[in-house]
Design an enzyme around this catalytic site. Structure first.
Site, PDB file in Angstrom:
ATOM      1  N   ALA A  51      45.577  43.869  34.658  1.00 41.79           N
ATOM      2  CA  ALA A  51      44.833  43.899  35.911  1.00 41.79           C
ATOM      3  C   ALA A  51      44.111  42.590  36.174  1.00 41.79           C
ATOM      4  CB  ALA A  51      43.827  45.049  35.880  1.00 41.79           C
TER       5      ALA A  51
ATOM      6  N   ASP B 142      37.680  50.308  28.483  1.00 37.18           N
ATOM      7  CA  ASP B 142      39.072  50.728  28.694  1.00 37.18           C
ATOM      8  C   ASP B 142      39.655  51.219  27.371  1.00 37.18           C
ATOM      9  OD1 ASP B 142      41.427  51.206  30.084  1.00 37.18           O
ATOM     10  OD2 ASP B 142      42.167  49.155  29.861  1.00 37.18           O
TER      11      ASP B 142
END
Length: 199
Positions: free
Chosen positions: A11, A117
């Site tokens: 990302a 994450d």
């Protein structure tokens, strides 16, 4: 000498295996966001790169993480961690090592680090049996109970239901946080309410 091979695009960054000073390594380079002002974008990439390097150094005192070999303006060169991604392990092997994952997260939280994450895709089981944690791109220094609960929630969402329940139980034991399930349920409840209100 640098010898790029195959890049992995995330990302926020592109991760490329390479050779650094004769050792196998990984380059993590944050990519420019075209929708942002160029000067501001560079400042953000610099700040996030430095922050990730600092957090990796702090995390290394608690759990197995890649060593930081070089810090540039918008890139890190990290030690290459050999092994199998947790997400690629057979179910029985993953279940056998789940306590290691729960302990790692509890240790990170005890060190004041929220991963941001924490999933089966960001852990590597090394040939030695040690479970390493990778990708601290969204990590931060925080002791906030809700942010810790979000780490737990992110992990259990990446697991089958039975293993998710085991992970929460193991984490509760290692962290001494007996309220973790209630905290996770509270976040899920708010998310369901927001979804219902928006529909």
């Amino acid at each position: 000498m640098f010898m790029p091979v195959i890049s992995f695009i995330g990302a926020e960054a592109v991760v490329t295996p390479l050779e650094f000073l004769g050792f196998p390594a990984m380059e993590k380079k944050r990519v420019r966001k075209r929708y942002r002002n160029a000067s501001l974008d560079l400042q953000l990439r610099k700040a996030r790169t430095r922050a990730e390097a600092r957090i990796l150094l702090a995390a290394k005192k608690a759990v197995a993480v890649p060593s930081v070999l070089f810090v540039g303006e918008d890139r890190l060169i990290l030690e290459k961690v050999d092994g199998a991604l947790f997400s690629k392990l057979p179910g029985a092997e993953l279940a056998k090592n789940l306590a290691k994952s729960a302990k790692n997260l509890a240790l990170l939280h005890s060190a004041g680090i929220v991963h941001g994450d924490y999933t089966v895709s960001n852990q590597i089981l090394q040939p030695s049996g040690v479970l390493a944690v990778i990708d601290f791109g969204f990590a931060k220094i925080s002791n906030a109970p809700e942010e810790r609960a979000l780490d737990v929630l992110t992990m259990i969402k990446s697991l089958p239901t039975r293993q998710a329940q085991k992970f929460v139980s193991e984490y509760a034991g290692f962290s001494k946080n007996k309220n973790i399930q209630a905290q996770v349920n509270e976040i899920l409840s708010r998310a369901r309410y927001a979804t219902q209100q928006g529909s």
